[in-house]
Enzyme design. Structure first.
Site, PDB file in Angstrom:
ATOM      1  N   LYS A 286       6.379   0.635   6.080  1.00 33.19           N
ATOM      2  CA  LYS A 286       5.388  -0.081   6.898  1.00 33.19           C
ATOM      3  C   LYS A 286       5.948  -0.533   8.243  1.00 33.19           C
ATOM      4  O   LYS A 286       6.114  -1.727   8.523  1.00 33.19           O
ATOM      5  CB  LYS A 286       4.794  -1.279   6.155  1.00 33.19           C
ATOM      6  CG  LYS A 286       4.003  -0.868   4.915  1.00 33.19           C
ATOM      7  CD  LYS A 286       3.140  -1.989   4.391  1.00 33.19           C
ATOM      8  CE  LYS A 286       2.380  -1.584   3.155  1.00 33.19           C
ATOM      9  NZ  LYS A 286       3.224  -1.421   1.947  1.00 33.19           N
TER      10      LYS A 286
HETATM   11  O1  S5P Z   1      -2.831  -2.193   1.254  1.00 29.47           O
HETATM   12  C1  S5P Z   1      -1.877  -1.840   0.594  1.00 29.47           C
HETATM   13  C2  S5P Z   1      -0.970  -0.897   1.067  1.00 29.47           C
HETATM   14  C3  S5P Z   1       0.096  -0.511   0.271  1.00 29.47           C
HETATM   15  S1  S5P Z   1       1.098   0.766   0.800  1.00 29.47           S
HETATM   16  N1  S5P Z   1      -1.681  -2.339  -0.655  1.00 29.47           N
HETATM   17  C4  S5P Z   1      -0.642  -1.984  -1.439  1.00 29.47           C
HETATM   18  O2  S5P Z   1      -0.556  -2.458  -2.563  1.00 29.47           O
HETATM   19  N2  S5P Z   1       0.298  -1.078  -0.965  1.00 29.47           N
HETATM   20  C5  S5P Z   1       1.490  -0.725  -1.767  1.00 29.47           C
HETATM   21  O3  S5P Z   1       1.071  -0.101  -2.965  1.00 29.47           O
HETATM   22  C6  S5P Z   1       2.347  -1.923  -2.178  1.00 29.47           C
HETATM   23  O4  S5P Z   1       3.387  -2.136  -1.250  1.00 29.47           O
HETATM   24  C7  S5P Z   1       2.866  -1.518  -3.543  1.00 29.47           C
HETATM   25  O5  S5P Z   1       4.089  -0.820  -3.377  1.00 29.47           O
HETATM   26  C8  S5P Z   1       1.842  -0.544  -4.077  1.00 29.47           C
HETATM   27  C9  S5P Z   1       0.908  -1.125  -5.109  1.00 29.47           C
HETATM   28  O6  S5P Z   1       1.567  -1.496  -6.282  1.00 29.47           O
HETATM   29  P1  S5P Z   1       0.822  -1.993  -7.618  1.00 29.47           P
HETATM   30  O7  S5P Z   1       1.926  -2.387  -8.528  1.00 29.47           O
HETATM   31  O8  S5P Z   1      -0.043  -3.162  -7.236  1.00 29.47           O
HETATM   32  O9  S5P Z   1       0.018  -0.825  -8.112  1.00 29.47           O
END
Ligand code: S5P
Length: 456
Positions: A286
């Site tokens: 990011k």
């Molecule tokens: O808006 C966003 C963008 C990203 S890249 N929301 C997110 O959650 N992410 C990423 O996606 C976040 O940094 C994490 O690595 C992943 C989601 O993880 P989870 O465990 O919630 O599925």
């Protein structure tokens, strides 16, 4: 008041002008409408409200609104005459997803009729509808005083809205002509002008970024649109998890800076896994700083991300030249621009999202896709419809069930995400925290791929 009287009154107060006017777009138009002053003439305001009441009295709606500024006082008067509740939207935009932007009382799911003074292309009407829909208000119909659009009806219909108008440009011209208020020559000029206007361009950019294509090819080859977000903090956990799930994924998303015991063996080992298990590598760093700084952050330092990650995430907050800072002079590297985020209360609003699309349109060689999220299938569909070209929609915040975590993450389901337009789903804890991650990854993969096949 008759329509004819209304048009004559508008002409009298200077709200309808025929002459030669330079528009915002740079074009020279033979006519100009400005209905703002109309509200200061009580007999016109009264007359227009009566005409509107007549036009909408048989329509079905629970609440009424007018788009600020001009149409709001008109809508107030109409609401009062019809004894219908009035609501309206703050003009200053609050951040995406924060809610409470509507002033007035309504119940969720209320059907709202929208009044506006003019329609030109329909784009701003659709934006308005989206804002209301986020607040739980359903919009199906728009009523405008003057329809001066070329194909506003068709444009709104594409998004499922119906346009009603009191009066069209043609009718105004004919009424003024029959009252000898404009010359035949002027009428011809107006006709020529409207005929010469090209239809608004909604066509997508044809160019396909090679890294967009590469991901698409890999998805097809591997029959998977599952991206694993491997957010763990030791190399042991990292590679143990890959052993279990690497075969199911099309792409691995890393946060390399959270690995406690990172050393120079990490990247070669990761690359060896990527080759053997046949997935692409995406580092979710990011980037968000000025061009010169992100260039160093991407190419230097401990991680030298540009050496091994083909895809990275980019915030557009510092302006589009961040793309140049990151990717200029590098082969086979591209970004996923964060056009929307999944976290509650994030500050990315619609204007920001649109700017992300504009930046990508200007720099297609550096943008492989967008990160995005939405609160419903419809919301995601509309978001994706605005992508400038064939960029992919990568969606985090996905789980088997809707929900949230304690730190702002919001989840929608696999089927909502992909059904709305996500090309890949990005899943972390949904898989990582499962009792049997291997089985869970298979399940996510199957469901996401099935939904993808059904959509495309
Ligand atoms: O808006 C966003 C963008 C990203 S890249 N929301 C997110 O959650 N992410 C990423 O996606 C976040 O940094 C994490 O690595 C992943 C989601 O993880 P989870 O465990 O919630 O599925």
């Amino acid at each position: 008041m008759t329509k004819e009287q209304f048009v004559l009154d508008l002409e009298k107060i200077g709200a309808i002008k025929f002459g030669s006017f330079t528009l915002k777009s740079g074009l020279t138009s033979p006519f100009y409408f400005d209905l703002r002053d109309m509200i200061s003439f009580p007999f016109i305001l009264e007359g227009i409200a009566d005409l509107l009441v007549e036009r909408i009295k048989d329509m079905e709606f629970d609440v009424l609104t007018g788009i600020p500024y001009t149409a709001l006082p008109i809508a107030s008067l109409v609401a009062s005459k019809m004894q219908k509740p009035l609501v309206y939207m703050r003009k200053e935009e609050k951040a995406y997803g924060t809610g409470n932007n509507v002033i007035g009382k309504f119940v969720k799911g209320a059907k709202c009729l929208v009044i506006d003074d003019l329609i030109t292309t329909g784009a701003s009407k659709i934006e308005t509808a989206e804002k209301y829909e986020k607040e739980g208000i359903v919009i199906k119909d728009f009523v405008v005083v003057i329809d001066r659009s070329l194909n506003g009806t068709e444009e709104l219909a594409k998004d499922g809205y119906k346009l009603h108008s009191l009066i069209t440009l043609d009718e105004i011209v004919q009424l003024l002509k029959s009252n000898n208020l404009i010359t035949d020559e002027k009428v011809r000029e107006v006709e020529e002008f409207t005929a010469s206007l090209n239809k608004p361009k909604t066509e997508k950019v044809k160019y396909i970024n090679p890294l967009t294509q590469k991901l698409l090819d890999k998805m097809k080859e591997k029959k998977s649109n599952l991206v694993l977000s491997l957010d763990v903090t030791t190399q042991k956990e990292f590679f143990n998890m890959l052993d279990k799930v690497g075969d199911e994924i099309v792409m691995l998303k890393t946060h390399v800076d959270i690995i406690d015991d990172y050393d120079e063996e990490f990247v070669p080992k990761l690359q060896e896994y990527a080759k053997r298990q046949n997935f692409l590598i995406f580092e979710d760093r990011k980037f968000a700083d000025i061009g010169n700084t992100v260039r160093h952050q991407f190419r230097s330092g401990v991680y030298k991300i540009s050496d091994w990650a083909e895809y990275v995430t980019v915030h557009m907050v510092a302006g589009e030249l961040i793309l140049k800072g990151l990717f200029e002079g590098l082969e086979n590297r591209a970004g996923f621009v964060l056009a929307r985020m999944s976290s509650k209360g994030n500050l990315l609003n619609e204007t920001y999202t649109r700017k992300c699309f504009e930046a990508a349109k200007k720099n297609p060689q550096w943008v492989a896709g967008f990160i995005g999220h939405g609160n419903s299938v419809e919301d995601i569909k509309r978001f994706k419809a605005k992508f400038p070209g064939s960029e992919l929609l990568m969606m985090p915040g996905v789980k088997k069930e809707k929900g949230s975590d304690a730190m702002g993450q919001q989840y929608i389901t696999i089927e909502e995400a992909v059904g709305g337009g996500a090309d890949c789903i990005i899943v972390g804890r949904g898989i990582l925290k499962a009792d049997d991650p291997s089985k869970e990854a298979k399940l996510y993969r199957e469901r996401a791929w099935k939904a993808y096949k059904e959509r495309v």
